[in-house]
Design a protein around this motif. Structure first.
Motif, PDB file in Angstrom:
ATOM      1  N   PRO A 283      -7.154   0.911 -14.957  1.00 21.14           N
ATOM      2  CA  PRO A 283      -7.682   0.274 -13.840  1.00 21.14           C
ATOM      3  C   PRO A 283      -8.012  -1.101 -13.987  1.00 21.14           C
ATOM      4  O   PRO A 283      -8.388  -1.595 -15.033  1.00 21.14           O
ATOM      5  CB  PRO A 283      -8.664   0.909 -13.316  1.00 21.14           C
ATOM      6  CG  PRO A 283      -8.600   2.348 -14.417  1.00 21.14           C
ATOM      7  CD  PRO A 283      -7.975   1.910 -15.405  1.00 21.14           C
TER       8      PRO A 283
ATOM      9  N   HIS B 240      14.377   1.439  -6.444  1.00 16.11           N
ATOM     10  CA  HIS B 240      13.450   0.988  -5.217  1.00 16.11           C
ATOM     11  C   HIS B 240      13.939  -0.459  -4.657  1.00 16.11           C
ATOM     12  O   HIS B 240      14.105  -1.214  -5.489  1.00 16.11           O
ATOM     13  CB  HIS B 240      11.929   1.003  -5.756  1.00 16.11           C
ATOM     14  CG  HIS B 240      11.008   1.120  -4.731  1.00 16.11           C
ATOM     15  ND1 HIS B 240      10.421   0.154  -4.154  1.00 16.11           N
ATOM     16  CD2 HIS B 240      10.392   2.061  -4.159  1.00 16.11           C
ATOM     17  CE1 HIS B 240       9.371   0.587  -3.160  1.00 16.11           C
ATOM     18  NE2 HIS B 240       9.391   1.874  -3.176  1.00 16.11           N
TER      19      HIS B 240
ATOM     20  N   ASP C 268       8.200   2.207 -13.350  1.00 17.46           N
ATOM     21  CA  ASP C 268       8.546   3.410 -13.949  1.00 17.46           C
ATOM     22  C   ASP C 268       9.405   2.769 -15.126  1.00 17.46           C
ATOM     23  O   ASP C 268      10.507   2.369 -14.920  1.00 17.46           O
ATOM     24  CB  ASP C 268       9.269   4.466 -13.414  1.00 17.46           C
ATOM     25  CG  ASP C 268       9.708   5.587 -14.194  1.00 17.46           C
ATOM     26  OD1 ASP C 268       9.065   5.612 -15.199  1.00 17.46           O
ATOM     27  OD2 ASP C 268      10.236   6.597 -13.648  1.00 17.46           O
TER      28      ASP C 268
ATOM     29  N   VAL D  47      -1.249   3.065 -18.051  1.00 19.96           N
ATOM     30  CA  VAL D  47      -1.859   2.246 -16.931  1.00 19.96           C
ATOM     31  C   VAL D  47      -3.555   2.032 -17.133  1.00 19.96           C
ATOM     32  O   VAL D  47      -4.264   3.232 -17.692  1.00 19.96           O
ATOM     33  CB  VAL D  47      -1.574   2.750 -15.434  1.00 19.96           C
ATOM     34  CG1 VAL D  47      -0.049   2.522 -15.182  1.00 19.96           C
ATOM     35  CG2 VAL D  47      -2.058   4.334 -15.194  1.00 19.96           C
TER      36      VAL D  47
ATOM     37  N   ASP E   9      -9.505  -1.456  -6.691  1.00 17.82           N
ATOM     38  CA  ASP E   9      -9.344  -1.245  -8.191  1.00 17.82           C
ATOM     39  C   ASP E   9      -8.133  -0.714  -8.562  1.00 17.82           C
ATOM     40  O   ASP E   9      -7.800   0.596  -8.982  1.00 17.82           O
ATOM     41  CB  ASP E   9     -10.264  -0.340  -8.630  1.00 17.82           C
ATOM     42  CG  ASP E   9     -10.700  -0.437  -9.914  1.00 17.82           C
ATOM     43  OD1 ASP E   9      -9.904  -1.325 -10.659  1.00 17.82           O
ATOM     44  OD2 ASP E   9     -11.503   0.472 -10.492  1.00 17.82           O
ATOM     45  N   PRO E  10      -6.951  -1.456  -8.402  1.00 14.14           N
ATOM     46  CA  PRO E  10      -5.624  -0.718  -8.608  1.00 14.14           C
ATOM     47  C   PRO E  10      -5.218  -0.609  -9.986  1.00 14.14           C
ATOM     48  O   PRO E  10      -6.041  -1.395 -11.045  1.00 14.14           O
ATOM     49  CB  PRO E  10      -4.449  -2.129  -8.090  1.00 14.14           C
ATOM     50  CG  PRO E  10      -5.205  -3.173  -8.356  1.00 14.14           C
ATOM     51  CD  PRO E  10      -6.697  -2.916  -8.073  1.00 14.14           C
ATOM     52  N   LEU E  11      -4.415   0.024 -10.388  1.00 15.79           N
ATOM     53  CA  LEU E  11      -4.099   0.644 -11.807  1.00 15.79           C
ATOM     54  C   LEU E  11      -2.964  -0.619 -12.003  1.00 15.79           C
ATOM     55  O   LEU E  11      -2.021  -1.013 -11.337  1.00 15.79           O
ATOM     56  CB  LEU E  11      -3.078   1.788 -11.879  1.00 15.79           C
ATOM     57  CG  LEU E  11      -4.116   3.039 -11.579  1.00 15.79           C
ATOM     58  CD1 LEU E  11      -3.220   4.285 -11.450  1.00 15.79           C
ATOM     59  CD2 LEU E  11      -4.874   3.381 -12.554  1.00 15.79           C
TER      60      LEU E  11
ATOM     61  N   TYR F 200      -3.151  -4.052  -4.438  1.00 16.95           N
ATOM     62  CA  TYR F 200      -2.443  -2.838  -4.365  1.00 16.95           C
ATOM     63  C   TYR F 200      -1.461  -2.632  -5.417  1.00 16.95           C
ATOM     64  O   TYR F 200      -1.313  -3.436  -6.226  1.00 16.95           O
ATOM     65  CB  TYR F 200      -1.410  -2.983  -3.145  1.00 16.95           C
ATOM     66  CG  TYR F 200      -2.235  -3.436  -1.691  1.00 16.95           C
ATOM     67  CD1 TYR F 200      -2.930  -2.406  -1.407  1.00 16.95           C
ATOM     68  CD2 TYR F 200      -1.880  -4.200  -1.095  1.00 16.95           C
ATOM     69  CE1 TYR F 200      -3.676  -2.583  -0.123  1.00 16.95           C
ATOM     70  CE2 TYR F 200      -2.487  -4.550   0.206  1.00 16.95           C
ATOM     71  CZ  TYR F 200      -3.306  -3.568   0.436  1.00 16.95           C
ATOM     72  OH  TYR F 200      -4.101  -3.785   1.715  1.00 16.95           O
TER      73      TYR F 200
ATOM     74  N   PRO G  78       0.855  -1.350  -0.012  1.00 18.70           N
ATOM     75  CA  PRO G  78       0.042   0.128  -0.066  1.00 18.70           C
ATOM     76  C   PRO G  78       0.806   1.208   0.030  1.00 18.70           C
ATOM     77  O   PRO G  78       0.377   2.277  -0.333  1.00 18.70           O
ATOM     78  CB  PRO G  78      -0.826  -0.058   1.167  1.00 18.70           C
ATOM     79  CG  PRO G  78      -0.158  -1.175   1.995  1.00 18.70           C
ATOM     80  CD  PRO G  78       0.523  -2.054   0.824  1.00 18.70           C
ATOM     81  N   ASP G  79       2.081   1.272   0.544  1.00 18.94           N
ATOM     82  CA  ASP G  79       2.871   2.501   0.266  1.00 18.94           C
ATOM     83  C   ASP G  79       3.918   2.611  -0.646  1.00 18.94           C
ATOM     84  O   ASP G  79       4.860   3.494  -0.509  1.00 18.94           O
ATOM     85  CB  ASP G  79       3.695   2.421   1.842  1.00 18.94           C
ATOM     86  CG  ASP G  79       4.519   1.155   2.156  1.00 18.94           C
ATOM     87  OD1 ASP G  79       4.275   0.509   1.358  1.00 18.94           O
ATOM     88  OD2 ASP G  79       5.172   1.295   2.979  1.00 18.94           O
ATOM     89  N   ASN G  80       3.678   1.923  -1.602  1.00 17.57           N
ATOM     90  CA  ASN G  80       4.314   2.037  -2.950  1.00 17.57           C
ATOM     91  C   ASN G  80       4.049   3.262  -3.422  1.00 17.57           C
ATOM     92  O   ASN G  80       2.906   3.851  -3.383  1.00 17.57           O
ATOM     93  CB  ASN G  80       3.959   0.940  -3.940  1.00 17.57           C
ATOM     94  CG  ASN G  80       4.690  -0.297  -3.788  1.00 17.57           C
ATOM     95  OD1 ASN G  80       5.918  -0.367  -3.207  1.00 17.57           O
ATOM     96  ND2 ASN G  80       4.471  -1.343  -4.381  1.00 17.57           N
ATOM     97  N   PRO G  81       5.286   4.095  -4.196  1.00 16.94           N
ATOM     98  CA  PRO G  81       4.865   5.132  -4.991  1.00 16.94           C
ATOM     99  C   PRO G  81       4.046   4.648  -6.161  1.00 16.94           C
ATOM    100  O   PRO G  81       4.221   3.630  -6.638  1.00 16.94           O
ATOM    101  CB  PRO G  81       6.120   5.883  -5.105  1.00 16.94           C
ATOM    102  CG  PRO G  81       7.065   4.791  -4.887  1.00 16.94           C
ATOM    103  CD  PRO G  81       6.580   3.805  -3.718  1.00 16.94           C
ATOM    104  N   ASN G  82       3.382   5.736  -6.743  1.00 17.70           N
ATOM    105  CA  ASN G  82       2.763   5.134  -7.913  1.00 17.70           C
ATOM    106  C   ASN G  82       3.565   4.599  -9.088  1.00 17.70           C
ATOM    107  O   ASN G  82       3.195   3.764  -9.836  1.00 17.70           O
ATOM    108  CB  ASN G  82       1.887   6.339  -8.329  1.00 17.70           C
ATOM    109  CG  ASN G  82       0.829   6.585  -7.875  1.00 17.70           C
ATOM    110  OD1 ASN G  82       0.505   6.584  -6.600  1.00 17.70           O
ATOM    111  ND2 ASN G  82      -0.378   6.616  -8.638  1.00 17.70           N
ATOM    112  N   PHE G  83       5.072   5.183  -9.187  1.00 20.82           N
ATOM    113  CA  PHE G  83       5.807   4.481 -10.086  1.00 20.82           C
ATOM    114  C   PHE G  83       6.989   4.204  -9.680  1.00 20.82           C
ATOM    115  O   PHE G  83       7.744   5.021  -8.631  1.00 20.82           O
ATOM    116  CB  PHE G  83       6.011   5.590 -11.281  1.00 20.82           C
ATOM    117  CG  PHE G  83       4.787   5.937 -12.129  1.00 20.82           C
ATOM    118  CD1 PHE G  83       4.675   5.032 -13.503  1.00 20.82           C
ATOM    119  CD2 PHE G  83       3.999   6.606 -11.770  1.00 20.82           C
ATOM    120  CE1 PHE G  83       3.582   5.191 -14.164  1.00 20.82           C
ATOM    121  CE2 PHE G  83       2.833   6.966 -12.604  1.00 20.82           C
ATOM    122  CZ  PHE G  83       2.686   5.855 -13.721  1.00 20.82           C
TER     123      PHE G  83
END
Lengths: 287, 327
Positions: A205, A103, A255, A203, A169-171, A250, A93-98
């Protein structure tokens, strides 16, 4: 090299039978590499899907990769290319979007195959520092979709009724098999040391993806789904269902800019890769 | 007309034994006339229901449910233009009539280039983020800042997908930097969960502004920081006290007890119609700072405190200007 001779092999290809799970596989691989005067090794001996035989998976993926690395340092190859997966970043849940290549690889505690591959990457990191003359390329691809590629993910999405975690509904992000092969080919032929995410642009959903394919969606509350899928999942992949379904819960989008800069812009976006998969399976019901 | 016909008919029946050809002809003509004028009432055809067709039609409607109005195209952080456009009347209603929001100083937002907006956080659900970005969008349609949302909220089931469609982004430095680099403005709430969890007694006393992540983002991307003070939002969810034991059991950071919340169930989550005033302050330029200022921890914390006091000042101005919570 493989355990079995592939069906319809191009006659120009020299084939050697090697079983990476044997204890002396490293010397056998080194022998072959020396015999063929190999310059580039492409290491793709990973299970495309996790099996219930946890020990064998570990032997093949982690220990087998160790054998390959040892053989490469013995044969002094110029380049080693290892395929990996963006699943290694893990759905958190705490991943950045990309997620960039820097990482940390957190994986998922329930997915043993992902844990094995993280070990492989860590071993590879150590091996690279001991063998500075060899260029190491790691290609982390996301879920591959396309007309011919099959693994447990594509089989899951090929079902007419797809279970989805209620309220999530993750991307999602996919890559087409051709783009994946193109990246592998470019990395083999040209010099691209480093770690690269091989992903498609864009991306979508999860709900949109399933609607494009005209699938029936079964939204299930996570505790119920995990309990229902417990035994089938343990029998099939050897993992608790969280090991797969959390990837539909999640975000774990990577990127791909670094990979696109190195290997060129992919031909297929996420949506096009998915459409290519869907149309090849004739899953979309035209009415 | 009908009676005439009846009379004619009865007279014909009486004189059936004296059938002259003229009479027969006339009768035939009359019958034809009647038939023409009063079309024969046929029995209604028995309607056979096309069960297969019906099943197929229902199937088609079910399988394409929600397809027609859904674009399916989202931007890279999951914002859906179509969902946003449909939500706009609701946002407008909340803006105009529910909270009667006043916006001051929108001209201070620079025209060119992205900026980093920093506001005080309040309330459990990010109404303040939605409202501020909607307010700025109304006055500057080309500018719609993306609002940052705390971790625990962006992973909350059912809430998360909608927040992402409406433009919410998980609050972390990577996301903020990426958004600003792609030319979008970002609305951040550096107080974080501490801000949302303020009890009523502590309202409008700003908490610590994180560890200076906002300033690091601004220094990294060289964008101006614009302080924003929101007055009114902190009374929309007056938290009387926090009840921690049941919240830990379900994984929430805290369980707020408001005058309405556990009492009326989920309905109690509905915010109160307070009057909001959004004040936008003078941009804080960071151009005079050296590029490597991000590594100077003391400078960062000093500027962080300065930024906090700027926002606090805006909030205090708003508080002293208003006469009551409701108008």
């Amino acid at each position: 090299m493989d355990r079995r001779r592939p069906f319809r092999l191009d006659p120009r290809v020299c084939f050697h039978t090697v079983d990476l799970t044997e204890p002396t596989a490293d010397s056998r691989v080194a022998e072959v590499l020396a015999e063929e005067r190999t310059e580039v090794v492409v290491h793709t001996a990973f299970r495309s899907e996790p099996t219930a035989d946890l020990e064998m998976d570990h032997e093949l993926e982690t220990i087998g990769s160790l054998h390959v690395m040892n053989a490469c340092s013995a044969a002094k190859v110029k380049r080693l290319i290892v395929t990996s997966s963006t699943m290694l970043y893990g759905p958190w849940p705490d991943n950045p979007n990309f997620l960039t290549e820097r990482h940390p690889l957190r994986g998922h505690p329930a997915a043993h195959s992902v844990a094995n591959r993280i070990q492989v990457e860590l071993l590879l990191e150590k091996w690279r520092s001991r063998n500075p003359d060899t260029e190491v390329t790691v290609l982390r691809n996301c879920w591959i979709f396309g007309p011919t590629y099959t693994d447990h993910v594509t089989r899951y999405f090929a079902r007419p009724l797809v279970a989805k975690l209620m309220g999530y509904d993750p991307l999602m992000q996919f890559v087409h098999e051709d783009d994946c092969m193109h990246a592998l080919e470019t990395a083999t032929l040209h010099k691209h040391p480093g770690v690269f995410n091989v992903v498609g642009p864009g991306v979508l959903p999860l709900s949109t993806i399933l609607r494009i394919a005209g699938k029936r969606i079964l939204p299930t509350p996570p505790p119920i789904l995990y309990r229902m899928a417990n035994y089938p999942s343990k029998g099939q992949s050897g993992d608790a269902p969280e090991g797969f379904y959390d990837y539909l819960r999640y975000l774990w989008v990577a990127d791909g800019q670094r990979g696109w800069d190195a290997f060129g812009e992919p031909v297929y976006t996420t949506r096009e890769a998915w459409m290519s998969f869907v149309s090849s399976r004739r899953m979309r019901r035209y009415r | 007309m009908n009676e005439e016909v009846e009379v004619e008919k009865s007279s014909a029946a009486e004189s059936s034994d004296v059938l002259s050809p003229e009479l027969l002809e006339a009768l035939d003509g009359l019958r034809g006339e009647i038939r023409n004028r009063f079309p024969e009432r046929r029995p209604a055809p028995v309607e056979t229901i096309d069960w297969m067709g019906l099943v197929q039609r229902i199937q088609r409607q079910l399988s394409t449910l929600g397809m027609s109005e859904r674009s399916g195209e989202v931007d890279e952080f999951g914002m859906d233009e179509i969902v946003l456009r449909r939500a706009r009347p609701l946002l407008e209603l909340l803006y105009e009539h529910y909270w009667r929001i006043e916006l001051h100083g929108v001209d201070r937002i620079p025209d060119a280039g992205p900026c980093l907006l920093v506001a005080n956080r309040s309330g459990l659900l990010p109404y303040d983020g939605l409202m501020v970005s909607h307010a700025i969008w109304r006055r500057r349609p080309q500018l719609r800042p993306r609002f940052m949302v705390a971790d625990w909220l962006i992973t909350l089931p059912f809430v998360q997908p909608y927040l992402a469609r409406l433009g919410g982004v998980r609050a972390c430095r990577e996301n903020a930097e990426r958004l600003i680099r792609s030319g979008e403005s970002v609305l951040a709430f550096p107080e974080g969960v501490k801000g949302a969890a303020k009890v009523f007694r502590e309202r409008y006393r700003l908490k610590r502004f994180g560890r200076g992540g906002v300033l690091r983002v601004a220094l990294e991307t060289r964008v101006p920081i614009i302080p924003i003070g929101i007055v009114g939002a902190e009374e929309a969810h007056p938290i009387l006290f926090k009840w921690n034991a049941p919240a830990r059991a379900v994984g929430l950071p805290f369980l707020p007890v408001t005058p309405t919340f556990p009492l009326f169930g989920p309905l109690g989550f509905f915010p109160l119609p307070t009057k909001w005033v959004i004040r936008i302050g003078e941009p804080i330029s960071i151009d005079h700072l050296p590029p490597d200022a991000a590594s100077d921890a003391l400078l960062i914390s000093r500027m962080n405190e300065q930024l906090r006091s700027e926002v606090q000042l805006l909030v205090d101005t708003g508080l002293s200007d208003r006469s009551s919570v409701w108008d």
